[in-house]
Design a protein around this motif. Structure first.
Motif, PDB file in Angstrom:
ATOM      1  N   GLU A 157       0.838  -1.202   0.000  1.00  0.00           N
ATOM      2  CA  GLU A 157       0.000   0.000   0.000  1.00  0.00           C
ATOM      3  C   GLU A 157       0.870   1.249   0.000  1.00  0.00           C
ATOM      4  OE1 GLU A 157      -2.565  -2.516   3.141  1.00  0.00           O
ATOM      5  OE2 GLU A 157      -0.474  -1.889   3.127  1.00  0.00           O
ATOM      6  N   SER A 158       0.300   2.335  -0.479  1.00  0.00           N
ATOM      7  CA  SER A 158       0.945   3.642  -0.413  1.00  0.00           C
ATOM      8  C   SER A 158      -0.134   4.720  -0.441  1.00  0.00           C
ATOM      9  CB  SER A 158       1.915   3.835  -1.584  1.00  0.00           C
ATOM     10  OG  SER A 158       1.226   3.763  -2.812  1.00  0.00           O
ATOM     11  N   GLY A 159       0.256   5.928  -0.049  1.00  0.00           N
ATOM     12  CA  GLY A 159      -0.653   7.052  -0.167  1.00  0.00           C
ATOM     13  C   GLY A 159      -1.231   7.575   1.123  1.00  0.00           C
ATOM     14  N   GLY A 160      -0.948   6.925   2.231  1.00  0.00           N
ATOM     15  CA  GLY A 160      -1.458   7.436   3.491  1.00  0.00           C
ATOM     16  C   GLY A 160      -0.729   8.699   3.913  1.00  0.00           C
ATOM     17  N   LEU A 199      -5.334   6.330  -1.776  1.00  0.00           N
ATOM     18  CA  LEU A 199      -4.547   5.161  -1.414  1.00  0.00           C
ATOM     19  C   LEU A 199      -4.397   4.243  -2.620  1.00  0.00           C
ATOM     20  CD1 LEU A 199      -6.105   4.220   2.061  1.00  0.00           C
ATOM     21  CD2 LEU A 199      -4.286   5.852   1.539  1.00  0.00           C
ATOM     22  N   SER A 200      -3.232   3.640  -2.715  1.00  0.00           N
ATOM     23  CA  SER A 200      -2.968   2.677  -3.786  1.00  0.00           C
ATOM     24  C   SER A 200      -2.474   1.376  -3.180  1.00  0.00           C
ATOM     25  CB  SER A 200      -1.901   3.222  -4.747  1.00  0.00           C
ATOM     26  OG  SER A 200      -2.306   4.417  -5.345  1.00  0.00           O
ATOM     27  N   CYS A 201      -2.761   0.288  -3.860  1.00  0.00           N
ATOM     28  CA  CYS A 201      -2.291  -1.019  -3.421  1.00  0.00           C
ATOM     29  C   CYS A 201      -2.004  -1.860  -4.657  1.00  0.00           C
ATOM     30  CB  CYS A 201      -3.329  -1.698  -2.544  1.00  0.00           C
ATOM     31  SG  CYS A 201      -2.956  -3.423  -2.144  1.00  0.00           S
ATOM     32  N   LYS A 214      -2.764  -4.040 -13.818  1.00  0.00           N
ATOM     33  CA  LYS A 214      -1.677  -3.771 -12.870  1.00  0.00           C
ATOM     34  C   LYS A 214      -1.868  -4.505 -11.554  1.00  0.00           C
ATOM     35  CE  LYS A 214      -0.678   0.850 -14.689  1.00  0.00           C
ATOM     36  NZ  LYS A 214      -0.595   2.297 -14.374  1.00  0.00           N
ATOM     37  N   ASN A 215      -2.919  -5.318 -11.448  1.00  0.00           N
ATOM     38  CA  ASN A 215      -3.233  -5.995 -10.171  1.00  0.00           C
ATOM     39  C   ASN A 215      -3.282  -4.978  -9.034  1.00  0.00           C
ATOM     40  OD1 ASN A 215      -3.338  -8.533 -11.383  1.00  0.00           O
ATOM     41  ND2 ASN A 215      -1.178  -8.949 -11.014  1.00  0.00           N
ATOM     42  N   ALA A 216      -3.942  -3.870  -9.277  1.00  0.00           N
ATOM     43  CA  ALA A 216      -3.943  -2.776  -8.313  1.00  0.00           C
ATOM     44  C   ALA A 216      -5.365  -2.350  -7.958  1.00  0.00           C
ATOM     45  CB  ALA A 216      -3.184  -1.576  -8.875  1.00  0.00           C
ATOM     46  N   VAL A 217      -5.482  -1.830  -6.763  1.00  0.00           N
ATOM     47  CA  VAL A 217      -6.748  -1.277  -6.288  1.00  0.00           C
ATOM     48  C   VAL A 217      -6.450   0.074  -5.661  1.00  0.00           C
ATOM     49  CG1 VAL A 217      -6.620  -2.436  -4.035  1.00  0.00           C
ATOM     50  CG2 VAL A 217      -8.839  -1.751  -4.952  1.00  0.00           C
ATOM     51  N   GLN A 264      -1.062   4.362   7.409  1.00  0.00           N
ATOM     52  CA  GLN A 264      -1.746   5.225   8.369  1.00  0.00           C
ATOM     53  C   GLN A 264      -2.382   6.420   7.671  1.00  0.00           C
ATOM     54  OE1 GLN A 264      -2.019   4.956  11.935  1.00  0.00           O
ATOM     55  NE2 GLN A 264      -3.454   6.658  11.629  1.00  0.00           N
ATOM     56  N   VAL A 265      -3.629   6.665   7.997  1.00  0.00           N
ATOM     57  CA  VAL A 265      -4.332   7.868   7.561  1.00  0.00           C
ATOM     58  C   VAL A 265      -4.753   8.623   8.811  1.00  0.00           C
ATOM     59  CG1 VAL A 265      -6.408   8.773   6.453  1.00  0.00           C
ATOM     60  CG2 VAL A 265      -5.135   6.892   5.393  1.00  0.00           C
ATOM     61  N   THR A 266      -4.322   9.867   8.918  1.00  0.00           N
ATOM     62  CA  THR A 266      -4.663  10.707  10.057  1.00  0.00           C
ATOM     63  C   THR A 266      -5.328  11.972   9.562  1.00  0.00           C
ATOM     64  OG1 THR A 266      -2.764   9.854  11.308  1.00  0.00           O
ATOM     65  CG2 THR A 266      -3.795  11.886  12.105  1.00  0.00           C
ATOM     66  N   VAL A 267      -6.521  12.238  10.076  1.00  0.00           N
ATOM     67  CA  VAL A 267      -7.281  13.430   9.681  1.00  0.00           C
ATOM     68  C   VAL A 267      -7.387  14.339  10.892  1.00  0.00           C
ATOM     69  CG1 VAL A 267      -9.406  14.291   8.658  1.00  0.00           C
ATOM     70  CG2 VAL A 267      -8.575  12.000   8.062  1.00  0.00           C
ATOM     71  N   SER A 268      -6.832  15.525  10.775  1.00  0.00           N
ATOM     72  CA  SER A 268      -6.853  16.475  11.883  1.00  0.00           C
ATOM     73  C   SER A 268      -8.074  17.381  11.776  1.00  0.00           C
ATOM     74  CB  SER A 268      -5.573  17.304  11.890  1.00  0.00           C
ATOM     75  OG  SER A 268      -5.487  18.068  10.714  1.00  0.00           O
TER      76      SER A 268
END
Length: 121
Positions: free
Chosen positions: A6-9, A20-22, A75-78, A116-120
């Protein structure tokens, strides 16, 4: 062996957006459903969104109208586009895929390491 990465958090203010990408890699014959789950501190892991191989989607009520799941079969991606983020969306987000490693193997469930996704507020 199959890996989901995964990436994008990250950290974003309330009302903001993240994508987010996976990507799945390794020995993959076919992928059925792919999805995103999340787990907030002290809470159980919950389904956020899922997409079938045919493109049908399902969302948790809490994210309907704000999040969009999509996939790229080549790309086998979601992906998970998250808009209008709220502090209660803060969690570790996990990618999931149900897939076959070969034509004769059974469908197995695979998970990414989480982002991790953090929303302030």
């Amino acid at each position: 062996q199959v890996q989901l990465v995964e990436s994008g958090g990250g950290l974003v203010q309330a009302g903001g957006s993240l994508r987010l990408s996976c990507a799945a890699s390794g020995s993959i014959f076919s992928i059925n459903a792919m999805g995103w789950y999340r787990q907030a501190p002290g809470k159980q892991r919950e389904l956020v969104a899922v997409i079938t191989g045919g493109g049908s989607t399902n969302y948790a009520d809490s994210v309907k109208g704000r999040f969009t799941i999509s996939r790229d079969n080549a790309k086998n991606a979601v992906y998970l586009q998250m808009n209008s983020l709220k502090p209660e969306d803060t969690a570790v987000y996990y990618c999931n895929a149900d897939l076959r490693g070969s034509a004769w193997s059974r469908i197995r469930d695979y998970w990414g390491q989480g982002t991790q996704v953090t929303v302030s507020s």
